[in-house]
Design a protein around this motif. Sequence first.
Motif, PDB file in Angstrom:
ATOM      1  N   SER A 159       0.858  -1.181   0.000  1.00 25.73           N
ATOM      2  CA  SER A 159       0.000   0.000   0.000  1.00 25.73           C
ATOM      3  C   SER A 159       0.892   1.228   0.000  1.00 25.73           C
ATOM      4  CB  SER A 159      -0.930   0.021   1.222  1.00 25.73           C
ATOM      5  OG  SER A 159      -0.178   0.115   2.423  1.00 25.73           O
ATOM      6  N   GLY A 160       0.318   2.373  -0.372  1.00 23.96           N
ATOM      7  CA  GLY A 160       1.111   3.590  -0.391  1.00 23.96           C
ATOM      8  C   GLY A 160       0.291   4.785  -0.830  1.00 23.96           C
ATOM      9  N   ARG A 161       0.951   5.938  -0.807  1.00 31.37           N
ATOM     10  CA  ARG A 161       0.310   7.176  -1.263  1.00 31.37           C
ATOM     11  C   ARG A 161       1.123   7.772  -2.401  1.00 31.37           C
ATOM     12  NH1 ARG A 161      -1.253  10.403   4.233  1.00 31.37           N
ATOM     13  NH2 ARG A 161       0.981  10.854   4.162  1.00 31.37           N
ATOM     14  N   VAL A 162       0.412   8.319  -3.374  1.00 30.98           N
ATOM     15  CA  VAL A 162       1.048   8.967  -4.515  1.00 30.98           C
ATOM     16  C   VAL A 162       0.730  10.454  -4.445  1.00 30.98           C
ATOM     17  CG1 VAL A 162       1.239   9.060  -7.020  1.00 30.98           C
ATOM     18  CG2 VAL A 162       0.761   6.868  -5.889  1.00 30.98           C
ATOM     19  N   LEU A 189      -3.169  10.440  -3.693  1.00 29.84           N
ATOM     20  CA  LEU A 189      -3.889   9.258  -4.140  1.00 29.84           C
ATOM     21  C   LEU A 189      -3.385   8.063  -3.345  1.00 29.84           C
ATOM     22  CD1 LEU A 189      -5.599   7.550  -6.159  1.00 29.84           C
ATOM     23  CD2 LEU A 189      -3.591   7.553  -7.658  1.00 29.84           C
ATOM     24  N   ARG A 190      -4.273   7.413  -2.622  1.00 30.67           N
ATOM     25  CA  ARG A 190      -3.869   6.242  -1.828  1.00 30.67           C
ATOM     26  C   ARG A 190      -4.249   4.984  -2.585  1.00 30.67           C
ATOM     27  NH1 ARG A 190      -4.856   6.951   4.035  1.00 30.67           N
ATOM     28  NH2 ARG A 190      -2.628   6.724   4.426  1.00 30.67           N
ATOM     29  N   VAL A 191      -3.317   4.028  -2.618  1.00 25.50           N
ATOM     30  CA  VAL A 191      -3.577   2.739  -3.256  1.00 25.50           C
ATOM     31  C   VAL A 191      -3.349   1.629  -2.235  1.00 25.50           C
ATOM     32  CG1 VAL A 191      -3.031   3.499  -5.601  1.00 25.50           C
ATOM     33  CG2 VAL A 191      -1.197   2.615  -4.139  1.00 25.50           C
ATOM     34  N   GLU A 203      -7.539   1.709  -5.940  1.00 21.97           N
ATOM     35  CA  GLU A 203      -7.572   3.025  -5.314  1.00 21.97           C
ATOM     36  C   GLU A 203      -8.380   2.941  -4.028  1.00 21.97           C
ATOM     37  OE1 GLU A 203      -8.751   7.687  -6.347  1.00 21.97           O
ATOM     38  OE2 GLU A 203      -8.654   6.162  -7.951  1.00 21.97           O
ATOM     39  N   VAL A 204      -7.822   3.508  -2.961  1.00 21.18           N
ATOM     40  CA  VAL A 204      -8.474   3.473  -1.647  1.00 21.18           C
ATOM     41  C   VAL A 204      -8.892   4.893  -1.307  1.00 21.18           C
ATOM     42  CG1 VAL A 204      -8.274   2.724   0.749  1.00 21.18           C
ATOM     43  CG2 VAL A 204      -6.983   1.544  -1.026  1.00 21.18           C
ATOM     44  N   SER A 205     -10.016   5.302  -1.831  1.00 19.30           N
ATOM     45  CA  SER A 205     -10.455   6.682  -1.661  1.00 19.30           C
ATOM     46  C   SER A 205     -11.201   6.899  -0.352  1.00 19.30           C
ATOM     47  CB  SER A 205     -11.364   7.089  -2.828  1.00 19.30           C
ATOM     48  OG  SER A 205     -12.471   6.198  -2.924  1.00 19.30           O
ATOM     49  N   GLU A 206     -11.610   5.793   0.327  1.00 18.74           N
ATOM     50  CA  GLU A 206     -12.418   5.943   1.536  1.00 18.74           C
ATOM     51  C   GLU A 206     -11.594   6.221   2.785  1.00 18.74           C
ATOM     52  OE1 GLU A 206     -12.004   1.373   1.018  1.00 18.74           O
ATOM     53  OE2 GLU A 206     -12.015   3.192  -0.201  1.00 18.74           O
ATOM     54  N   VAL A 207     -10.253   6.198   2.679  1.00 16.89           N
ATOM     55  CA  VAL A 207      -9.409   6.424   3.847  1.00 16.89           C
ATOM     56  C   VAL A 207      -8.867   7.848   3.824  1.00 16.89           C
ATOM     57  CG1 VAL A 207      -7.371   5.659   5.109  1.00 16.89           C
ATOM     58  CG2 VAL A 207      -8.767   3.996   3.872  1.00 16.89           C
ATOM     59  N   PRO A 208      -9.156   8.669   4.843  1.00 18.06           N
ATOM     60  CA  PRO A 208      -8.635  10.044   4.879  1.00 18.06           C
ATOM     61  C   PRO A 208      -7.118  10.061   4.892  1.00 18.06           C
ATOM     62  CG  PRO A 208     -10.360   9.724   6.538  1.00 18.06           C
ATOM     63  CD  PRO A 208     -10.014   8.365   5.990  1.00 18.06           C
ATOM     64  N   PRO A 223      -2.916   3.396   6.247  1.00 16.73           N
ATOM     65  CA  PRO A 223      -3.463   2.582   5.161  1.00 16.73           C
ATOM     66  C   PRO A 223      -4.310   1.444   5.716  1.00 16.73           C
ATOM     67  CG  PRO A 223      -1.177   2.020   5.539  1.00 16.73           C
ATOM     68  CD  PRO A 223      -1.458   3.212   6.396  1.00 16.73           C
ATOM     69  N   LEU A 224      -5.104   0.840   4.841  1.00 17.93           N
ATOM     70  CA  LEU A 224      -5.924  -0.288   5.251  1.00 17.93           C
ATOM     71  C   LEU A 224      -5.067  -1.532   5.420  1.00 17.93           C
ATOM     72  CD1 LEU A 224      -9.098   0.064   2.981  1.00 17.93           C
ATOM     73  CD2 LEU A 224      -8.767   0.886   5.311  1.00 17.93           C
ATOM     74  N   GLY A 225      -5.303  -2.257   6.505  1.00 18.29           N
ATOM     75  CA  GLY A 225      -4.642  -3.524   6.715  1.00 18.29           C
ATOM     76  C   GLY A 225      -5.508  -4.667   6.228  1.00 18.29           C
TER      77      GLY A 225
END
Length: 345
Positions: A166-169, A177-179, A238-243, A248-250
């Motif tokens: 996982s990571g942020r761009v 943008l979080r993936v 894409e993980v758009s639901e996490v502020p 990141p989501l585990g």
Amino acid sequence: MKPAGAAAFLAGLVIMTGFVDAETRVSLLSFDDLEGWQADDHAAAFETFQNTCLDMDDPDWRAVCAYATSRPDPKAFFELLFRPVLIEDGDPMIFTGYFEPELTGSRVQTARFKYPIYAMPPEARDTKLWYSRRQILEGSMMQDRGLEIAWVDDPVELFFLQIQGSGRVNLPDGEKLRVGYAGANGHGYRSIGAELVRRGTYDPHQVSAEVIKNWVRRNPAEGRELLFHNASFVFFREVSEVPADKGPLGAMNRSVTPMRTIAVDPKHTPLGAPVWIEKAGQSPIRRLMIAQDTGSAIKGAQRADIFFGTGKEAGRAAGKLKDPGRMVVLLPIQRAYAMAPEDGL
């Protein structure tokens, strides 16, 4: 409640791990056996525990999670409803670290941003073993399908993004943008650090993520081939639901917490369980963490990956970590007694 004999012990192992291994050894401990227990910030651990507790579906866990909603004293909560259980499988304890990388990228391909972060092709979900890393990156099966989530400017950082899962761009307009992990191609993970050691390029104590990155960049042709040594390839969503201010989501589909979340092998440690960490090494850690994540390289009863947070500083700290110690799982009392051998009570 004490079960009767070896049959109940084995039944407890089946409930806990899903399998019985002749090498698995279970020991019931007391909280006095946990080095540093009294000094920990139990409230911080309790807050992290609550993030995923209500998602646990087993009856034993539902009972303790229901009580957790009454806002009990955190330290008393753990001591009243849990018992420490040491689970060993014969392999030595190894602590490593992981983090959430930050990359620089764009939602559109440019001369600078030309390395794609891919979503998972539908057909890759329908097979246990899909194309290798080399075949995916050198072939045409991903082209002209709209599977690119974003493009980044560094293939080495992209490789390590796949290792972390996982990571942020950071995008040009300031948006982040979080993936997150969406799946993989089914090939086993192979360590490129271990490969550099095998080749004699470095000694084991010299290898870290930064050392590997620098070597690949200094040796672009050989470095590209080294990355292909790991045939495993990770796809993202894409993980758009996490502020942006949350982790990141585990594996439990909830945000993980720096220095309170660990990745474990769920065959041995239930996801959501509190786990007492006694990490040795230059910077010892004694604290209660929560098993909220997994990892392809995290296998065994005494194996854990500590989440350090987001960004380069967290990455440097995580990349240096490879220490011994022990981890002790806190289980609901009935579950703990069900697992304990008769002569251990």
